[in-house]
Design an enzyme around this catalytic site. Structure first.
Site, PDB file in Angstrom:
ATOM      1  N   GLU A   1       0.822  -1.201   0.000  1.00  0.00           N
ATOM      2  CA  GLU A   1       0.000   0.000   0.000  1.00  0.00           C
ATOM      3  C   GLU A   1       0.859   1.255   0.000  1.00  0.00           C
ATOM      4  O   GLU A   1       1.757   1.423   0.826  1.00  0.00           O
ATOM      5  CB  GLU A   1      -0.997   0.036   1.157  1.00  0.00           C
ATOM      6  CG  GLU A   1      -2.020   1.172   1.034  1.00  0.00           C
ATOM      7  CD  GLU A   1      -2.756   1.159  -0.318  1.00  0.00           C
ATOM      8  OE1 GLU A   1      -2.188   1.684  -1.297  1.00  0.00           O
ATOM      9  OE2 GLU A   1      -3.869   0.623  -0.394  1.00  0.00           O
TER      10      GLU A   1
ATOM     11  N   ASP B   1      -7.378  -0.200  -3.339  1.00  0.00           N
ATOM     12  CA  ASP B   1      -8.444   0.797  -3.432  1.00  0.00           C
ATOM     13  C   ASP B   1      -9.218   0.658  -4.734  1.00  0.00           C
ATOM     14  O   ASP B   1      -9.850   1.597  -5.189  1.00  0.00           O
ATOM     15  CB  ASP B   1      -7.868   2.200  -3.290  1.00  0.00           C
ATOM     16  CG  ASP B   1      -6.875   2.536  -4.407  1.00  0.00           C
ATOM     17  OD1 ASP B   1      -6.537   1.641  -5.207  1.00  0.00           O
ATOM     18  OD2 ASP B   1      -6.427   3.698  -4.474  1.00  0.00           O
TER      19      ASP B   1
END
Length: 516
Positions: free
Chosen positions: A236, A312
């Site tokens: 991430e 996401d």
């Protein structure tokens, strides 16, 4: 991987089996007495059992006989679960072929074989992109295991699978391992072709909230040596190839047709490993402490599972997935080596294009290829510069047009049983596909180019002439569509895959060369 206030667009628009079976391995309701050890049996023997096991090609436990995946056909929206032909065996592709005959199918569910219910379904919207995401064509990635035809999951940009409500997947700084088998020739520079641990909200929640395998050649965050693609870890807000934020030269470019990719992590320790899924072992490309960037030690994993997308819902990437698992605990190298041996023993290989007949070609001869579609029987496959399409050619055509519509047959650059086609007018340039469009480009000797430039001949799909399937995408055939050349599947996800006139558009009469 989150886009994090930036928009990324795809740069392309990615040993004998070891370990005795452990009694009582959890495999869910679809089990019977195991005949042999498979990857999840090996992981269990090593003390790091699978907590998720996904594959459309085979059972990942020796005793598993439940559903592998589900397909839905477009003609009536009916669904069918596809299981292995026997416990612990390869997928029953014949059942899919029968069910999908005369129509198109998509993969709606990839079932979790671990018994924990961690199934993968259509990904919802996320912070980076709306949803739901597209579903993969059920026929776009044919392959074979030990000579038996099966299908992988072909992820085009916009395609994605997810489970935000899982059981047993590592959270926080807990230890886990994972592997996946990818097509090492199908990738791009988009964000992000991942398989592994992600956020449960489909939003970027910060550094260290993911731990997933990434495959592709994006260089925005991290990269390895050469031009890519690379196996990296999506943690991430960073794709990491090692301890540093950007370049780690120990992570090599790797693009085997069948690629084993491994990532594992525990408290302030993680590793990347990889190799050829068709032969040999796996190598360690990084093993050491967490990245030297704030937020990744300790980790903050959330325990969702993603396939083909970022945490996401960044969905600009592409790739092909055949199988993968996630474990509880940090697997030893020895366990992973045994898993690799099992993978190699199952002999992933390209599925044959199927069919025989048509005109026999002889390497060295010159030919022209005439379209058989009713609209276009005076049009021939040609190139203008590097662009490939069809043009009308006759005795009064220019010598340039005649030469550009003439091809020299060569033994296949990637498979001598098939063919490559060299331009008559531009020596050293070959017909090849790139992002499914056809080009005439100079050969560079790479494995990827050689595969893209190799086509296998069979009797024409409409009963006329020959059809030519791509050696690395065997259900994709040389097609003309709106006078442009492509490799296309029948009813696939792209405009040029339209089922209308498909059989005619992929059938070519092998004609005398316009330029002898």
């Amino acid at each position: 991987m989150a886009l994090r206030n930036r928009r990324l667009r795809s740069s392309a628009l990615l040993f004998a089996a070891a370990g005795a079976l452990v009694a009582g391995v959890l495999t869910g309701s679809g089990t019977s007495q195991a005949a042999t050890s498979q990857p999840c049996d090996i992981y269990a023997s090593g003390g790091t059992p699978c907590v998720a096991a996904h594959s459309t090609t085979r059972a990942l436990y020796g005793s598993y006989s439940g559903s592998l995946y589900q397909v839905r056909r477009s003609s009536d929206n009916a669904t069918l679960n596809i299981g292995p032909v026997a416990a612990g065996s390869y997928a029953n592709s014949a059942a899919q072929d029968s069910f999908c005959s005369g129509t198109s199918c998509v993969i709606t569910i990839i079932y979790d074989q671990s018994g924990r219910g961690n199934n993968l379904t259509q990904a919802p919207a996320g912070g980076a992109a709306g949803g739901p995401d597209n579903l993969a064509s059920a026929t776009a990635a044919p392959t074979s295991i030990n000579g038996h035809k099966v299908y992988g999951v072909f992820v085009a940009p916009g395609t994605g699978y997810r489970n935000n409500h899982t059981s047993g997947i590592a959270t926080g700084d807990a230890a886990e391992g994972m592997y996946a088998i990818f097509d090492g020739t199908h990738y791009n520079g988009g964000c992000c072709f991942d398989y592994g641990n992600a956020e449960t909200s489909s939003n970027d929640t910060g550094n260290g909230h993911m731990e997933a395998i990434y495959f592709g050649n994006i260089k925005v965050w991290g990269y390895g040596s050469g031009n890519g693609p690379w196996i990296m870890a999506d943690l991430e807000n960073g794709l990491f190839s090692g301890v540093n934020q950007h370049l780690n030269s120990g992570d090599p470019t790797i693009n085997y047709r069948y690629l084993t990719a491994m990532v594992k992590g525990t408290a302030n320790q993680w590793a990347i490993r990889g190799g050829n899924a068709a032969s040999g072992g796996v190598s360690t490309f990084y093993s050491g402490v967490r990245p030297n960037v704030s937020g990744y030690n300790p980790m903050h994993k959330e325990g969702a599972i993603i396939l083909g997308i970022g945490g996401d819902n960044s969905k600009g990437a592409q790739g092909t997935f055949y199988e993968g698992v996630m474990t509880s605990g940090y697997p030893s190298d020895a366990t992973e080596n045994s898993v690799q041996a099992n993978i190699v023993a199952n002999k992933y290989a390209n599925a044959t294009g199927g069919g025989t007949g048509g005109t026999t070609l002889t390497p060295g001869q010159s030919i022209s290829l005439r379209a058989t579609t009713a609209c276009c029987t005076t049009r021939y496959l040609d190139h203008s510069g590097t662009s490939v399409g069809t043009i009308v050619v006759s005795s009064s055509s220019s010598s340039t047009d005649k030469g550009n519509s003439t091809w020299i047959v060569r033994a296949g650059l990637a498979n001598s049983s098939c063919y490559s086609f060299e331009s008559k007018n531009t020596a050293g340039s070959y017909l090849r596909h790139q992002n499914f469009q056809l080009y005439a480009q100079a050969g560079d000797g790479s494995s990827l180019f050689n595969q893209d430039a190799t086509f296998c001949s069979q009797a024409g799909q409409n009963g006329q002439g020959n059809s030519f399937s791509s050696v690395n995408y065997p259900d994709h055939f040389i097609r003309h569509y709106a006078d442009v050349g492509y490799v296309a599947s029948n009813g696939g996800p792209n405009t040029w895959d339209s089922a209308t006139s498909w059989a005619d558009d992929v059938s070519w009469v092998v004609s005398s060369p316009w330029t002898p």
